[in-house]
Write a protein that holds these residues in place. Structure first.
Motif, PDB file in Angstrom:
ATOM      1  N   LYS A 113      78.036 -46.825  10.387  1.00 28.30           N
ATOM      2  CA  LYS A 113      77.948 -47.969   9.566  1.00 28.30           C
ATOM      3  C   LYS A 113      76.444 -48.546   9.398  1.00 28.30           C
ATOM      4  N   ASP A 114      76.119 -49.207   8.386  1.00 32.97           N
ATOM      5  CA  ASP A 114      74.491 -49.731   8.453  1.00 32.97           C
ATOM      6  C   ASP A 114      74.422 -50.831   9.237  1.00 32.97           C
ATOM      7  N   PHE A 115      73.471 -51.108  10.113  1.00 31.55           N
ATOM      8  CA  PHE A 115      73.090 -52.326  10.794  1.00 31.55           C
ATOM      9  C   PHE A 115      71.782 -52.557  10.570  1.00 31.55           C
ATOM     10  N   ILE A 116      71.563 -54.026  10.737  1.00 38.05           N
ATOM     11  CA  ILE A 116      70.174 -54.485  10.667  1.00 38.05           C
ATOM     12  C   ILE A 116      69.692 -55.316  11.864  1.00 38.05           C
ATOM     13  N   LYS A 117      68.626 -54.886  12.569  1.00 36.87           N
ATOM     14  CA  LYS A 117      68.376 -55.679  13.744  1.00 36.87           C
ATOM     15  C   LYS A 117      67.112 -55.374  14.060  1.00 36.87           C
ATOM     16  N   ARG A 200      77.182 -63.423  29.552  1.00 33.28           N
ATOM     17  CA  ARG A 200      76.772 -61.999  30.311  1.00 33.28           C
ATOM     18  C   ARG A 200      75.484 -61.254  29.861  1.00 33.28           C
ATOM     19  N   SER A 201      75.415 -61.220  28.617  1.00 28.61           N
ATOM     20  CA  SER A 201      74.343 -60.443  27.805  1.00 28.61           C
ATOM     21  C   SER A 201      73.013 -61.194  28.144  1.00 28.61           C
ATOM     22  N   ASP A 202      73.075 -62.413  28.641  1.00 23.29           N
ATOM     23  CA  ASP A 202      71.658 -62.945  29.034  1.00 23.29           C
ATOM     24  C   ASP A 202      70.925 -62.365  30.220  1.00 23.29           C
ATOM     25  N   ASP A 203      71.718 -61.755  30.898  1.00 26.82           N
ATOM     26  CA  ASP A 203      71.371 -60.797  32.252  1.00 26.82           C
ATOM     27  C   ASP A 203      71.965 -59.550  32.131  1.00 26.82           C
ATOM     28  N   THR A 204      71.157 -58.720  32.015  1.00 21.68           N
ATOM     29  CA  THR A 204      71.462 -57.377  32.110  1.00 21.68           C
ATOM     30  C   THR A 204      70.812 -56.472  33.088  1.00 21.68           C
ATOM     31  N   GLY A 205      71.318 -55.172  33.413  1.00 29.09           N
ATOM     32  CA  GLY A 205      70.471 -54.084  34.090  1.00 29.09           C
ATOM     33  C   GLY A 205      69.390 -53.696  33.255  1.00 29.09           C
ATOM     34  N   ILE A 206      68.636 -52.566  34.005  1.00 29.31           N
ATOM     35  CA  ILE A 206      67.443 -52.328  33.271  1.00 29.31           C
ATOM     36  C   ILE A 206      67.801 -51.232  32.092  1.00 29.31           C
ATOM     37  N   PHE A 207      67.207 -51.054  30.956  1.00 28.93           N
ATOM     38  CA  PHE A 207      67.721 -50.111  30.119  1.00 28.93           C
ATOM     39  C   PHE A 207      66.309 -49.121  30.059  1.00 28.93           C
ATOM     40  N   THR A 208      66.170 -48.003  30.306  1.00 23.21           N
ATOM     41  CA  THR A 208      64.884 -47.254  29.939  1.00 23.21           C
ATOM     42  C   THR A 208      65.263 -46.477  28.566  1.00 23.21           C
ATOM     43  N   SER A 224      75.095 -61.323  18.660  1.00 23.57           N
ATOM     44  CA  SER A 224      74.616 -60.215  18.311  1.00 23.57           C
ATOM     45  C   SER A 224      75.265 -58.942  19.184  1.00 23.57           C
ATOM     46  N   THR A 225      75.908 -58.082  18.329  1.00 19.70           N
ATOM     47  CA  THR A 225      76.211 -56.641  19.168  1.00 19.70           C
ATOM     48  C   THR A 225      75.089 -55.751  18.738  1.00 19.70           C
ATOM     49  N   ASP A 226      74.356 -55.293  19.880  1.00 22.41           N
ATOM     50  CA  ASP A 226      73.126 -54.627  19.742  1.00 22.41           C
ATOM     51  C   ASP A 226      73.156 -53.736  20.800  1.00 22.41           C
ATOM     52  N   SER A 227      71.924 -53.227  21.061  1.00 24.16           N
ATOM     53  CA  SER A 227      71.509 -52.210  22.224  1.00 24.16           C
ATOM     54  C   SER A 227      71.877 -52.568  23.524  1.00 24.16           C
ATOM     55  N   ARG A 228      72.195 -53.664  23.590  1.00 21.09           N
ATOM     56  CA  ARG A 228      72.490 -54.207  25.115  1.00 21.09           C
ATOM     57  C   ARG A 228      74.038 -53.650  25.493  1.00 21.09           C
ATOM     58  N   TYR A 229      74.712 -53.506  24.428  1.00 23.56           N
ATOM     59  CA  TYR A 229      76.267 -52.996  24.648  1.00 23.56           C
ATOM     60  C   TYR A 229      76.305 -51.348  24.383  1.00 23.56           C
ATOM     61  N   PRO A 230      76.996 -50.728  25.119  1.00 21.84           N
ATOM     62  CA  PRO A 230      77.166 -49.326  25.019  1.00 21.84           C
ATOM     63  C   PRO A 230      78.185 -48.864  23.741  1.00 21.84           C
ATOM     64  N   GLN A 231      77.843 -47.836  23.188  1.00 21.44           N
ATOM     65  CA  GLN A 231      78.585 -47.236  21.958  1.00 21.44           C
ATOM     66  C   GLN A 231      79.946 -47.176  22.186  1.00 21.44           C
ATOM     67  N   SER A 232      80.318 -46.916  23.624  1.00 22.94           N
ATOM     68  CA  SER A 232      81.843 -46.784  24.025  1.00 22.94           C
ATOM     69  C   SER A 232      82.645 -47.921  23.666  1.00 22.94           C
ATOM     70  N   VAL A 233      81.852 -49.183  23.651  1.00 25.03           N
ATOM     71  CA  VAL A 233      82.697 -50.471  23.495  1.00 25.03           C
ATOM     72  C   VAL A 233      82.454 -51.191  22.238  1.00 25.03           C
ATOM     73  N   GLY A 234      81.736 -50.311  21.375  1.00 26.82           N
ATOM     74  CA  GLY A 234      81.741 -50.838  20.117  1.00 26.82           C
ATOM     75  C   GLY A 234      80.050 -51.272  19.870  1.00 26.82           C
ATOM     76  N   GLY A 235      79.379 -51.199  21.024  1.00 22.84           N
ATOM     77  CA  GLY A 235      77.792 -51.671  20.689  1.00 22.84           C
ATOM     78  C   GLY A 235      76.813 -50.572  20.003  1.00 22.84           C
TER      79      GLY A 235
END
Length: 276
Positions: A113-117, A200-208, A224-235
């Motif tokens: 699907k097309d997303f805009i972020k 929960r999304s206000d505090d995350t691990g480190i993404f490289t 916003s469902t964005d890069s903070r959420y893995p694709q395996s859970v719909g992010g």
């Protein structure tokens, strides 16, 4: 009409006209500008539900994602079905690198699907959220308070979704408020972001961010469902370079109603509004 002149079958001529018009529109949409209708509030207050814009597909060059997907009734043709020969090596034809802070439409790596972020993390960057504050490469970005963003608590857009409010439960037609800040990224790009709640999304691990990939966030950070959420859970996860479709630069017009055809609901202050 001169004697003996022949006239074509009007039905055939109409069909030819429609086919040529669709062909021209398809070429224009594939190569130059793609229309995009904002269905959700993940980019408020930069983009509102009901904003209509054209995405510049020339900005980053072309890949398989530049081809349009077609879904109409029983017809369901994905961009890969048309331009799959361009897919697979994460490159682009006449490719240009995006800049941090760009508002980009991209093809989701899994559901297509097309997303805009907004583009936040470039290849090699580290990205982390700490207590709601964005950190890039170990440094907190600059933030400045900018009052609140207020809107009416009511169904919005064709999906008739209601906004989330920082000021608690409000009745129908009440004022729904969110804290607003100006966020300034490395390089100087500034834009508004909104806060609704501590979550929960206000505090995350480190993404490289891997080579050839990008990290995206919505400006409405708590919605916003964005890069903070893995694709395996719909992010969204990390987005490959080849999945970028184009850059959004300006709202053409905006409708506060359930359809763009309801001209009496158009927002007069958003005609040709430049996006930051």
């Amino acid at each position: 009409m001169a004697k003996g002149a022949k006239t074509g079958n009007p039905i055939i001529e109409t069909i030819k006209t429609v086919v040529f018009a669709l062909l021209i529109a398809g070429i224009f949409r594939t190569l130059f500008f793609q229309p995009f209708w904002i269905p959700s509030g993940s980019m408020k207050d930069t983009l509102l539900i009901g904003d209509f814009l054209f995405v510049n597909k020339m900005a980053y060059g072309y890949s398989y994602a530049s081809c349009p997907s077609v879904a109409f009734g029983p017809i369901d043709i994905d961009a890969r079905d048309i331009c799959g020969f361009l897919d697979g090596d994460n490159t682009r034809l006449w490719g240009e690198e995006p800049e941090r802070g760009d508002i980009i439409v991209f093809r989701h790596p899994v559901n297509h699907k097309d997303f805009i972020k907004r583009l936040i993390g470039l290849p090699g960057d580290t990205v982390q959220m700490k207590d709601g504050v964005l950190h890039l490469n170990g440094e907190a970005v600059a933030l400045e308070d900018a009052g609140s963003f207020d809107e009416v608590y009511a169904p919005q857009g064709s999906m008739r979704s209601r906004p989330r409010c920082e000021n608690g439960v409000v009745g129908e037609g009440g004022t729904c408020s969110k804290s607003r800040q100006i966020e300034t990224l490395p390089g100087g790009h500034s834009h508004n972001i909104l806060n609704i709640d501590d979550q929960r999304s206000d505090d995350t691990g480190i993404f490289t961010v891997p080579e050839g990939h990008y990290f995206f966030l919505g400006d409405n950070r708590d919605n916003s469902t964005d890069s903070r959420y893995p694709q395996s859970v719909g992010g969204v996860g990390f987005v490959p370079y080849e999945n970028l479709i184009g850059r959004a630069g300006r709202v053409i017009f905006s409708s506060a109603g359930s359809s763009m055809l309801y001209f009496w609901t158009w927002r007069g202050d958003r005609f040709f509004k430049r996006l930051d």
